[in-house]
Write an enzyme that holds these catalytic residues in place. Structure first.
Site, mmCIF file in Angstrom:
data_model
loop_
_atom_site.group_PDB
_atom_site.id
_atom_site.type_symbol
_atom_site.label_atom_id
_atom_site.label_comp_id
_atom_site.label_asym_id
_atom_site.label_seq_id
_atom_site.Cartn_x
_atom_site.Cartn_y
_atom_site.Cartn_z
ATOM 1 C CG ASN A 158 -1.910 1.073 1.289
ATOM 2 O OD1 ASN A 158 -1.612 2.185 0.874
ATOM 3 N ND2 ASN A 158 -3.092 0.783 1.820
ATOM 4 C CG ASN B 152 -2.453 5.972 -0.112
ATOM 5 O OD1 ASN B 152 -2.231 7.114 -0.474
ATOM 6 N ND2 ASN B 152 -3.221 5.138 -0.790
ATOM 7 C CE LYS B 153 -1.740 -0.498 5.403
ATOM 8 N NZ LYS B 153 -1.645 -1.941 5.769
ATOM 9 C CG ASP C 153 -3.642 -6.370 8.919
ATOM 10 O OD1 ASP C 153 -3.593 -6.017 7.727
ATOM 11 O OD2 ASP C 153 -4.536 -7.129 9.341
ATOM 12 N N GLY D 7 -8.602 5.030 1.721
ATOM 13 C CA GLY D 7 -9.481 4.107 2.434
ATOM 14 C C GLY D 7 -10.706 4.789 3.010
ATOM 15 N NE ARG E 103 -0.571 3.108 8.214
ATOM 16 C CZ ARG E 103 -1.851 3.363 7.870
ATOM 17 N NH1 ARG E 103 -2.277 4.607 7.704
ATOM 18 N NH2 ARG E 103 -2.700 2.383 7.690
#
Ligand code: ITT
Length: 194
Positions: free
Chosen positions: A12, A14-15, A71, A152, A180
């Protein structure tokens, strides 16, 4: 301070952006794209903890380098913690963020309790040993989407204490107060003492 490089085991982008903004130059983070790895990471567990470890372990074994994964799930109180670990696939395996948000808004229609939290579990594997970190952002699910930044479920999640959704915040605003961000902060503290 931990001196080596760490692979961030995620597909991902964006992460990667959010985590990069938080770690700055303090740790050398390599993404899977830097390693020319583009396959999706498998998640076969029914907990965030299980999936985070599965992803980190897979990459650690594949590349033989220290790494971490994370996760994340959106846990909605009135839906007994749904979509939780299934957040990415809530509306079905081939559906995206738009369909996931539509389904969630539909399920919450007419419900007054809109409390929700994002929870991130980071699994760090250093020299074969796992270390785990958790970050939680408390808030609620809006009646309709607001904003277009982030990714998301960001347009329908408003963190407590703010009158903007995550999707109305810049990366620099969201990162430190998010699930996060809080988990990454602990990761950095741990690595400083390593
Ligand atoms: P990796 O497994 O490759 O890391 P992924 O996109 O599959 O990436 P997850 O399994 O953690 O990520 O899925 C969590 C889903 O929850 C993800 O698809 C997003 O839609 C959503 N999500 C995660 N973090 C979020 C955030 O900060 N804001 C809004 N939605 C988020």
């Amino acid at each position: 301070m931990y001196q080596g490089t760490l692979i961030f085991a995620t597909g991902n982008a964006n992460k990667v952006k959010e985590v990069q903004a938080l770690v700055g130059n303090s740790i050398a983070v390599k993404s899977l794209h830097d390693l020319n790895y583009f396959d999706e990471l498998s998640e076969t567990h029914d907990t965030l903890e299980g999936n985070a470890l599965e992803k980190a372990q897979f990459i650690f074994e594949k590349f033989g380098e220290n790494c971490f994964s994370e996760d994340t799930g959106l846990e909605v109180e009135a839906l007994n913690g749904e979509p939780g670990v299934y957040s990415a696939r809530y509306a079905g395996p081939d559906k995206g963020a738009a369909e996931n948000m539509d389904l969630l808004l539909e399920k919450l229609q007419g419900k007054t309790n809109r409390r929700a939290r994002f929870r991130t579990v980071i699994s760090l594997i250093i020299n074969g040993t796992e270390h785990r970190f958790e970050g939680i952002a408390e808030g609620y699910i809006l009646e309709a989407r607001k904003g277009s930044a982030g990714f998301g479920y960001d347009p329908i999640f408003q963190p407590d204490g703010y009158d903007k959704s995550f999707a109305e915040m810049t990366l620099e605003e969201k990162a430190p107060i998010s699930h996060r961000g809080k988990a990454v902060k602990q990761l950095i503290e741990f690595l400083k003492l390593f």
